[in-house]
Design a protein around this motif. Structure first.
Motif, mmCIF file in Angstrom:
data_model
loop_
_atom_site.group_PDB
_atom_site.id
_atom_site.type_symbol
_atom_site.label_atom_id
_atom_site.label_comp_id
_atom_site.label_asym_id
_atom_site.label_seq_id
_atom_site.Cartn_x
_atom_site.Cartn_y
_atom_site.Cartn_z
ATOM 1 N N ILE A 87 0.813 -1.215 0.000
ATOM 2 C CA ILE A 87 0.000 0.000 0.000
ATOM 3 C C ILE A 87 0.850 1.270 0.000
ATOM 4 C CG2 ILE A 87 -1.758 1.304 1.231
ATOM 5 C CD1 ILE A 87 -2.801 -1.195 -0.112
ATOM 6 N N GLY A 88 1.888 1.314 0.828
ATOM 7 C CA GLY A 88 2.720 2.512 0.886
ATOM 8 C C GLY A 88 3.417 2.788 -0.432
ATOM 9 N N HIS A 89 3.978 1.752 -1.059
ATOM 10 C CA HIS A 89 4.655 1.923 -2.342
ATOM 11 C C HIS A 89 3.644 2.268 -3.446
ATOM 12 C CE1 HIS A 89 7.467 -0.647 -0.006
ATOM 13 N NE2 HIS A 89 8.385 0.118 -0.578
ATOM 14 N N PHE A 90 2.477 1.642 -3.390
ATOM 15 C CA PHE A 90 1.400 1.943 -4.340
ATOM 16 C C PHE A 90 1.004 3.412 -4.239
ATOM 17 C CE2 PHE A 90 -3.208 2.465 -4.933
ATOM 18 C CZ PHE A 90 -3.380 1.992 -6.222
ATOM 19 N N ASN A 91 0.883 3.928 -3.015
ATOM 20 C CA ASN A 91 0.511 5.333 -2.825
ATOM 21 C C ASN A 91 1.555 6.264 -3.419
ATOM 22 O OD1 ASN A 91 -1.872 4.644 -1.557
ATOM 23 N ND2 ASN A 91 -1.038 4.835 0.515
#
Length: 265
Positions: A147-151
């Motif tokens: 999720i963090g990298h996707f954001n």
């Protein structure tokens, strides 16, 4: 069909997206699977760094079509690429993996970018790291599933990117991958709320929103909800012009359109 601005292939999103490759393990972002581009041998042949940029822009395109966020396509930036390569090579040289090394935050390297590219706002930069995998699609899908990298990859503030791949046989991490993302126009920093708002910086008012597209000439906004429209430049700064009723005014000077041109009003 070609996108003239970025010379990139344009593909419509699949109805159900593609399942992440099984080699990357559990995916924590399956709610967005409908937007995950499929692996494309044509893109893979572009080389690891360019392939990841293309996959990321396809993801941003797919999301834009769904939520109208108008994320700009990420443009490869020389300064960011230099910084990303320095970080990737450093991780190989010292055989480590992480954002922080010997007490120094890796994103601190962003200060070097000012010497390479003054068009980058170094207070708005993100870093994605990966290791081990050897194919660009596995790396891209791995970031998608986190999720963090996707954001980071889908942040509408970012419009510039530098990607680096440093091959290594050193165990346990082996290959090192780095993605640096930055903004060329957002001097407020990426961590500010994206709720539309006005903010005074120096002698200019800026309107802060997800609608900004770097490079456009400007746009009108009525978000003050006072009955007036305000003309902003391509950084979101108010130019001083507002549309007041049937007149366009700048300070004490107002003009009205008479059908063929603007006349004092």
């Amino acid at each position: 069909m070609t996108n003239n601005e970025n010379q990139e292939p344009y593909r419509t999103p699949l109805a159900n997206g593609c399942p992440p490759p099984t080699t990357i393990g559990t995916c924590a972002n399956l709610t967005n699977q409908a937007f995950l581009p499929c692996q494309d041998p044509e893109i893979d042949r572009l080389g690891p760094e360019e392939a990841i940029r293309r996959y990321t822009n396809l993801l941003r395109t797919n999301l834009n079509m769904a939520d109208n966020m108008n994320r700009p396509m990420l443009v490869a930036d020389q300064g960011l690429t230099i910084g990303a390569r320095a970080k990737a090579n450093e991780m190989v040289q010292y055989n480590y993996f992480g954002h922080i090394f010997q007490g120094r935050d890796a994103i601190g390297l962003a200060t070097q970018l000012r010497q390479t590219n003054t068009n980058i706002w170094t207070n708005c930069i993100g870093e994605n790291l990966h290791r081990y995998y050897s194919t660009p699609y596995e790396i891209f899908a791995g970031w998608f599933c986190s999720i963090g990298h996707f954001n980071n990859m889908t942040n509408p503030r970012f419009d510039r990117v530098g990607i680096a791949f440093a091959p290594s046989n050193q165990e346990p991490d082996r290959n090192k991958w780095v993605m640096w993302l930055a903004s060329s126009s957002d001097q407020f920093g990426c961590n500010q709320p994206v709720t539309p708002r006005w903010e005074l910086q120096g002698d200019k008012w800026y309107y802060f929103c997800n609608c900004l597209q770097p490079g456009q000439n400007g746009y009108w906004t009525d978000r003050l909800s006072d009955g007036n429209w305000y003309w902003l430049d391509n950084t979101g700064a108010w130019t001083g012009w507002k549309y007041d009723g049937d007149r366009m005014c700048n300070g004490t000077s107002c003009y009205r359109w008479n059908g063929t041109g603007w006349v004092p009003a």
